[in-house]
Design an enzyme around this catalytic site. Structure first.
Site, short mmCIF file in Angstrom:
data_model
loop_
_atom_site.label_atom_id
_atom_site.label_comp_id
_atom_site.label_asym_id
_atom_site.label_seq_id
_atom_site.Cartn_x
_atom_site.Cartn_y
_atom_site.Cartn_z
CE LYS A 22 84.44 -32.51 -25.55
NZ LYS A 22 85.43 -32.80 -24.48
CG ASN A 23 85.78 -36.48 -25.25
OD1 ASN A 23 86.16 -35.32 -25.31
ND2 ASN A 23 84.90 -36.90 -24.37
CB CYS A 118 87.84 -29.49 -14.27
SG CYS A 118 86.83 -30.94 -14.36
NE ARG A 123 88.23 -34.81 -15.54
CZ ARG A 123 87.86 -34.36 -16.75
NH1 ARG A 123 87.27 -33.20 -16.85
NH2 ARG A 123 88.13 -35.07 -17.82
CG ASP A 309 81.33 -37.53 -21.06
OD1 ASP A 309 82.22 -37.73 -21.90
OD2 ASP A 309 81.56 -37.27 -19.87
NE ARG A 401 86.17 -26.92 -22.77
CZ ARG A 401 86.86 -27.41 -21.74
NH1 ARG A 401 86.62 -26.99 -20.51
NH2 ARG A 401 87.78 -28.34 -21.92
#
Ligand code: EPZ
Length: 422
Positions: A22-23, A118, A123, A309, A401
């Site tokens: 994803k990233n 968030c 951030r 993560d 997500r």
């Protein structure tokens, strides 16, 4: 809002295919703004964040087609008819800020909403802005937007020194630097595999980049970039997440496409806890054979350190370890929101600032729990795999997500798990 119900069901066995990152995809997609030629991404993950990025690029005038059930993204941006990234999209997904550097480099101007905070922290994006200013960008912050302009002759190469490692800021300025006039040197650059993947794709497009994956990246700007076809690197966070499934409830699972170099520090901690990891022809085979895992300490750091993560998912494992584990979260200021939810399942965790002490217990008990962010939500599912009884994880839109087919992938190795529509 859907929920996911997990019931402890003993050891797992089988194979799980790991998707594209994803990233990596979220920074590779904005790279299409750097060229008028087609950019095609293979092995793209099917996630809501990817669809959000596609919508954003389309709102700017790029064409994005999801082919082969979303695994191929065919993109092109012949001409951008809009240079404004609106708050309503950016607030949903912070990675939207990654259109700023490419738009500025391509057309010399951009208006991008500030993302706002968030769940896991404030951030800010100050490092993104400082880095672009080092390339000559003039930035005006007003009404919640960054109004950015390049000098009349376009961005020019410069020296960027990051005071702290930032993945997104490194990606933003790396993309902008490919079309800046002259040489750009990025010091204290992020070294994540997603940065390396982006640099490799940009190089296929004609960019002149050296040093990706090290602390210092040097870019020689070019007049224009061409198109390319690029395969998105394997998702190391999804990989680590599914490696934890057999670690938490026993058995043996082979994660297809997994590579140890993507999760080196994570593997070292998992082995220290008593889990066996074997590199096979097709990926990484993970097994827990003998009894409870041992407590281990974990500190999150930029790559190649232990990834932030995977901190929530590792905490789920350590809840049932023998002994007390100390987890230090050094990247984000508020990334222990999964702890109170794990405690509802019987975990014993003392949180103080950026430190969580996990006192292992024999077993967790199923309970209704609340997902608060992407990685916290999957750590609750992992905990539920080993808990006695049912665990209902609510607000699983967070999960969509970053994890495609999480129910199917875990059910495929023997987990008792189902999605329940609200
Ligand atoms: C990327 O976020 C990832 N997101 C995050 O993954 C990941 O946790 C993070 O890198 C760290 O590895 C994507 O790639 C889309 P940073 P990013 O800039 O780029 C501070 C997930 O779950 N900072 O490396 O936003 C920041 O507050 C997500 O997939 C500034 O102070 O992270 C943080 O404390 C969550 N100013 C630290 O740096 C800035 O301008 C690292 O952030 C930028 C960052």
């Amino acid at each position: 809002m859907d929920s996911i119900v997990v019931t402890g069901n003993g050891p797992l066995s089988g194979r799980i295919a790991i998707a594209g990152a994803k990233n990596a995809c979220l920074t590779l997609m904005p790279a299409t703004l750097l060229t008028e030629e087609p950019l095609t991404l293979l092995n793209a993950p099917r996630l809501s964040d990817i669809r959000t990025m596609a919508q954003l690029l389309q709102s700017l005038g790029a064409e994005v087609s999801a082919l082969q059930d979303g695994k191929v993204l065919a993109m092109s941006s012949h001409a951008l008819d809009n240079h404004r990234a609106d708050y309503d999209i950016v607030r949903k997904m912070r990675a939207s800020i990654l259109v700023l550097g490419p738009m500025l480099a391509r057309d010399g101007h951009a208006v991008v909403s500030l993302p706002g905070g968030c769940a896991i922290g404030a951030r800010p994006v100050d490092l993104h802005l400082q880095a672009l200013e080092a390339l000559g960008a003039e930035l005006d912050l007003r009404d919640g937007y960054v109004h950015a302009k390049a000098p009349s002759g376009g961005l020019k190469g410069g020296r960027v020194r990051f005071p702290l490692v930032s993945v997104g800021a490194t990606e933003n300025v790396l993309m902008a630097a490919t079309l800046a006039r002259g040489t750009t040197v990025i010091e204290n650059a992020a070294r994540e595999p997603e940065i390396v993947d982006l640099a490799q794709c940009l190089r296929k497009m004609g960019a002149q980049i050296e040093g990706e994956g090290t602390h210092t990246i040097t870019v020689e700007g070019v007049e224009r970039l061409g198109g390319a076809t690029h395969r998105v690197v394997t998702d190391r966070i999804e990989l680590g997440t599914y490696m934890l499934a057999p670690a938490i409830c026993g058995g043996e699972v082979e994660c297809l496409g997994g590579r140890r170099d993507l999760v080196g520090a994570f593997c070292e901690r998992l082995e220290a806890a008593g889990i066996s990891i074997e590199e096979t022809e097709s990926g990484l085979k993970v097994a827990r054979r003998n009894g409870r895992v041992q407590a281990v300490d974990v500190t999150t750091e930029p790559y190649p350190g232990f990834p932030t993560d995977l901190q929530a998912q590792m905490m789920a494992l350590l809840c049932t370890a023998e002994g007390t584990s100390v987890l230090e979260e050094k990247i984000f200021e508020n990334r222990f929101m999964h702890a109170p939810e794990l405690m509802r399942m019987g975990a014993r965790i003392d949180v103080s600032g950026g430190t969580a002490k996990v006192h292992g217990v024999e077993n967790l008990k199923g309970a209704p729990v609340m997902a608060t962010d992407l990685r916290a939500s999957v750590s609750l599912i992992l905990a539920g795999l080993a808990a006695e009884g049912d665990t209902m994880v609510n607000r699983v839109y967070h999960l969509d997500r970053g994890y495609e087919q999480v129910v199917e992938k875990l059910a495929g190795v023997g987990a008792k798990i189902e999605r329940v529509a609200a």
